[in-house]
Design an enzyme around this catalytic site. Structure first.
Site, PDB file in Angstrom:
ATOM      1  N   HIS A  81      74.543  44.782  60.952  1.00 54.78           N
ATOM      2  CA  HIS A  81      75.607  45.259  61.855  1.00 54.78           C
ATOM      3  C   HIS A  81      76.984  44.672  61.568  1.00 54.78           C
ATOM      4  O   HIS A  81      77.965  45.098  62.164  1.00 54.78           O
ATOM      5  CB  HIS A  81      75.237  44.986  63.317  1.00 54.78           C
ATOM      6  CG  HIS A  81      75.447  43.553  63.718  1.00 54.78           C
ATOM      7  ND1 HIS A  81      74.517  42.572  63.448  1.00 54.78           N
ATOM      8  CD2 HIS A  81      76.471  42.927  64.340  1.00 54.78           C
ATOM      9  CE1 HIS A  81      74.970  41.412  63.912  1.00 54.78           C
ATOM     10  NE2 HIS A  81      76.151  41.595  64.454  1.00 54.78           N
TER      11      HIS A  81
HETATM   12  C1  UD1 Z   1      80.059  42.535  68.146  1.00 53.60           C
HETATM   13  C2  UD1 Z   1      80.638  41.150  67.782  1.00 53.60           C
HETATM   14  C3  UD1 Z   1      79.735  40.465  66.782  1.00 53.60           C
HETATM   15  C4  UD1 Z   1      78.304  40.400  67.289  1.00 53.60           C
HETATM   16  C5  UD1 Z   1      77.834  41.795  67.698  1.00 53.60           C
HETATM   17  C6  UD1 Z   1      76.481  41.670  68.367  1.00 53.60           C
HETATM   18  C7  UD1 Z   1      83.082  40.949  67.773  1.00 53.60           C
HETATM   19  C8  UD1 Z   1      84.290  40.927  66.947  1.00 53.60           C
HETATM   20  N1  UD1 Z   1      81.947  41.313  67.161  1.00 53.60           N
HETATM   21  O1  UD1 Z   1      80.024  43.310  66.952  1.00 53.60           O
HETATM   22  O2  UD1 Z   1      80.196  39.147  66.575  1.00 53.60           O
HETATM   23  O3  UD1 Z   1      77.491  39.922  66.258  1.00 53.60           O
HETATM   24  O4  UD1 Z   1      78.748  42.352  68.653  1.00 53.60           O
HETATM   25  O5  UD1 Z   1      75.800  42.874  68.346  1.00 53.60           O
HETATM   26  O6  UD1 Z   1      83.146  40.684  68.939  1.00 53.60           O
HETATM   27  N2  UD1 Z   1      79.398  50.679  69.471  1.00 53.60           N
HETATM   28  C9  UD1 Z   1      78.586  51.604  70.057  1.00 53.60           C
HETATM   29  N3  UD1 Z   1      78.058  51.320  71.279  1.00 53.60           N
HETATM   30  C10 UD1 Z   1      78.293  50.175  71.943  1.00 53.60           C
HETATM   31  C11 UD1 Z   1      79.135  49.223  71.347  1.00 53.60           C
HETATM   32  C12 UD1 Z   1      79.666  49.497  70.115  1.00 53.60           C
HETATM   33  O7  UD1 Z   1      78.333  52.676  69.488  1.00 53.60           O
HETATM   34  O8  UD1 Z   1      77.753  49.984  73.061  1.00 53.60           O
HETATM   35  C13 UD1 Z   1      79.970  50.984  68.135  1.00 53.60           C
HETATM   36  C14 UD1 Z   1      81.385  51.529  68.231  1.00 53.60           C
HETATM   37  O9  UD1 Z   1      81.537  52.469  67.201  1.00 53.60           O
HETATM   38  C15 UD1 Z   1      82.218  50.313  67.937  1.00 53.60           C
HETATM   39  C16 UD1 Z   1      81.352  49.552  66.952  1.00 53.60           C
HETATM   40  O10 UD1 Z   1      80.027  49.772  67.379  1.00 53.60           O
HETATM   41  O11 UD1 Z   1      83.479  50.618  67.403  1.00 53.60           O
HETATM   42  C17 UD1 Z   1      81.635  48.067  66.904  1.00 53.60           C
HETATM   43  O12 UD1 Z   1      81.490  47.490  68.204  1.00 53.60           O
HETATM   44  P1  UD1 Z   1      82.155  46.065  68.533  1.00 53.60           P
HETATM   45  O13 UD1 Z   1      81.772  45.632  69.894  1.00 53.60           O
HETATM   46  O14 UD1 Z   1      83.591  46.104  68.210  1.00 53.60           O
HETATM   47  O15 UD1 Z   1      81.533  45.121  67.465  1.00 53.60           O
HETATM   48  P2  UD1 Z   1      80.023  44.867  67.039  1.00 53.60           P
HETATM   49  O16 UD1 Z   1      79.864  45.341  65.638  1.00 53.60           O
HETATM   50  O17 UD1 Z   1      79.108  45.384  68.067  1.00 53.60           O
HETATM   51  N1  UDP Z   2      68.239  42.026  69.143  1.00 52.23           N
HETATM   52  C1  UDP Z   2      67.535  42.865  70.008  1.00 52.23           C
HETATM   53  N2  UDP Z   2      67.331  44.159  69.624  1.00 52.23           N
HETATM   54  C2  UDP Z   2      67.770  44.656  68.437  1.00 52.23           C
HETATM   55  C3  UDP Z   2      68.478  43.785  67.570  1.00 52.23           C
HETATM   56  C4  UDP Z   2      68.710  42.491  67.965  1.00 52.23           C
HETATM   57  O1  UDP Z   2      67.108  42.429  71.082  1.00 52.23           O
HETATM   58  O2  UDP Z   2      67.541  45.840  68.170  1.00 52.23           O
HETATM   59  C5  UDP Z   2      68.474  40.633  69.549  1.00 52.23           C
HETATM   60  C6  UDP Z   2      68.021  39.619  68.536  1.00 52.23           C
HETATM   61  O3  UDP Z   2      66.652  39.311  68.728  1.00 52.23           O
HETATM   62  C7  UDP Z   2      68.944  38.452  68.803  1.00 52.23           C
HETATM   63  C8  UDP Z   2      70.219  39.128  69.233  1.00 52.23           C
HETATM   64  O4  UDP Z   2      69.874  40.433  69.628  1.00 52.23           O
HETATM   65  O5  UDP Z   2      68.473  37.653  69.876  1.00 52.23           O
HETATM   66  C9  UDP Z   2      71.140  39.150  68.054  1.00 52.23           C
HETATM   67  O6  UDP Z   2      72.148  40.034  68.262  1.00 52.23           O
HETATM   68  P1  UDP Z   2      73.017  40.664  67.082  1.00 52.23           P
HETATM   69  O7  UDP Z   2      72.244  40.679  65.820  1.00 52.23           O
HETATM   70  O8  UDP Z   2      73.518  41.946  67.594  1.00 52.23           O
HETATM   71  O9  UDP Z   2      74.262  39.673  67.019  1.00 52.23           O
HETATM   72  P2  UDP Z   2      74.578  38.247  66.379  1.00 52.23           P
HETATM   73  O10 UDP Z   2      73.487  37.306  66.725  1.00 52.23           O
HETATM   74  O11 UDP Z   2      74.740  38.445  64.920  1.00 52.23           O
HETATM   75  O12 UDP Z   2      75.888  37.897  66.998  1.00 52.23           O
END
Ligand code: UD1
Ligand code: UDP
Length: 386
Positions: free
Chosen positions: A222
């Protein structure tokens, strides 16, 4: 006796999961001393990235949801700051708890510190030493706006010291006289608790996906560096397809929506192939209990996630990290996680290495005793002389 009021700021999936460790510890040990409120920024809004966790992990529904949604970083963070500021003015908490390193963390740190509410940062001190990652900027700035900093690992604690934080500070603690702690990791608390719950619930999730224990690799992707770079995404997935096929290993991919959006728009042919391959399961994001089952029964984990890297260790699974560097450096030093970036040759070599050697690997306890949330809450109470 008046209760200490804490305000939790959450927004992204892993923060909701982390907050459940604090909520559970309050419910079980500190309900007479602490009152908690939750503000959800709305950074994650899809049901499977947000609501499912409140239901499954039995966390109080957010008292406030700012509904910020997706946007460019500046716009998203500024909307969060505005919303959190209003909640702070209304609630006037004794302190604000922040988790990890997302834009929601940074917004909470700025809003609270500027209004002089003490900030408690859980997962302080982690560093990738790569400031092109949005998370690295978020971490550094949040740490330097905090009063109590809970570092989950030795490496994180040392990073704080090298940035000028002083372990010898004595109370009263303030933003100018912060206290740093070496604790464990609240996600280890969670894994112990929810793994046993998942066991008791006897979920049929693996059976429904037709997965056999130890015969699949779990893959999550992601990070923007991977999802937004077509060449990297193509290299990673193309190499995994050939490894899965040659080694008769199923690949289970619970993908973040951002990865699917990218694949559909930038690599539609590859996405079509992945959806049609018998040994590949692209599935929507799963719940935490389902994720625990997937991790626990996998042969190996391949990920760019921070949380999933550690969970691979909790479940004694080798981990291939699809990044150049990691904040959880002890895993790499231990030889059970390997950084491959998006390099097909390294990915192939390390995949084969782990297939062959997985029984010889060892997984020492790096992340505390499973009671980190209780320790943190105890220290928060001490700050208020309770
Ligand atoms: C965010 C965090 C990242 C974390 C991740 C956990 C920041 C900068 N990034 O990344 O550190 O590891 O969450 O999962 O804060 N989107 C959807 N549905 C949602 C949310 C997002 O479709 O409910 C899509 C949208 O296209 C959006 C993209 O995901 O633009 C990115 O979402 P965003 O919250 O900006 O960052 P993550 O990649 O989720
Ligand atoms: N996770 C989850 N379902 C998923 C993917 C991840 O419950 O489909 C959980 C995972 O076990 C971990 C947390 O989400 O506890 C990690 O989140 P993510 O990978 O989105 O973010 P990061 O840890 O890199 O910030």
């Amino acid at each position: 006796m008046s209760l200490i009021k804490i305000l939790n700021v959450v927004g992204a999936r892993p923060q909701i999961i982390k907050a459940s460790a604090i909520s559970r510890a309050i419910r079980n040990h500190f309900s007479q001393e602490i009152d908690e409120k939750i503000v959800h920024t709305g950074q994650h809004y899809d049901k499977e990235l947000s609501d499912v966790f409140f239901d499954e992990l039995e966390i109080h529904l957010p008292h406030y949801n700012l509904g910020v949604g997706s946007a460019r970083h500046g716009r998203q963070t500024s909307m969060m700051i505005t919303g959190i500021e209003e909640v702070l003015m209304k609630e006037k908490p004794d302190c604000v708890i922040l988790y990890g390193d997302t834009n929601s963390t940074l917004a909470g740190a700025l809003a609270a510190s500027k209004l002089h509410f003490p900030v408690v940062h859980i997962e302080a001190g982690l560093r990738s030493f790569n400031k092109s990652m949005p998370e690295e900027l978020n971490r550094i700035m949040s740490d330097h706006a905090s009063t109590l900093l809970f570092a989950p690992t030795n490496a994180a604690f040392k990073n704080l010291i090298s940035e000028g934080f002083r372990p010898e500070n004595s109370p009263p603690y303030t933003i100018d006289n912060p206290k740093i702690y070496l604790t464990g990791d609240i996600m280890y608390d969670n894994t112990l608790f929810y793994a046993s719950l998942a066991e008791k619930k006897k979920l049929l999730f693996l059976e429904n996906l037709n997965l056999k224990k130890d015969n699949y690799a779990l893959v999550t992707i992601h990070r923007d560096t991977n999802t937004d770079d077509v060449l990297r995404l193509e290299n990673i997935l193309g190499t995994l397809i050939s490894l899965g096929r040659q080694n008769s290993i199923t690949l289970v991919m619970p993908f973040h929506p951002r990865t699917v959006i990218s694949l559909k728009s930038k690599l539609p042919q590859l996405y079509g192939e992945l959806c049609n391959l018998e040994f590949v399961r692209i599935i929507p994001p799963v719940t935490f209990l389902e994720m625990i089952l997937l991790e626990k029964n996998s042969r190996m984990i391949i990920t760019d996630s921070g949380g999933v890297q550690k969970e691979s260790h909790f479940f004694k699974k080798p981990c291939i990290v699809l990044r150049k560097e990691t904040e959880w450096i002890e895993l790499v030093r231990n030889g059970t996680a390997r950084l491959v970036d998006a390099d097909p040759v390294r990915l192939r070599n390390d995949f084969l290495y782990f297939i062959e050697k997985h029984e010889e690997l060892e997984y020492p306890g790096f992340y505390g005793n499973g009671k980190t949330a209780e320790f943190i809450l105890q220290e928060i109470l001490l700050m208020f002389d309770k």
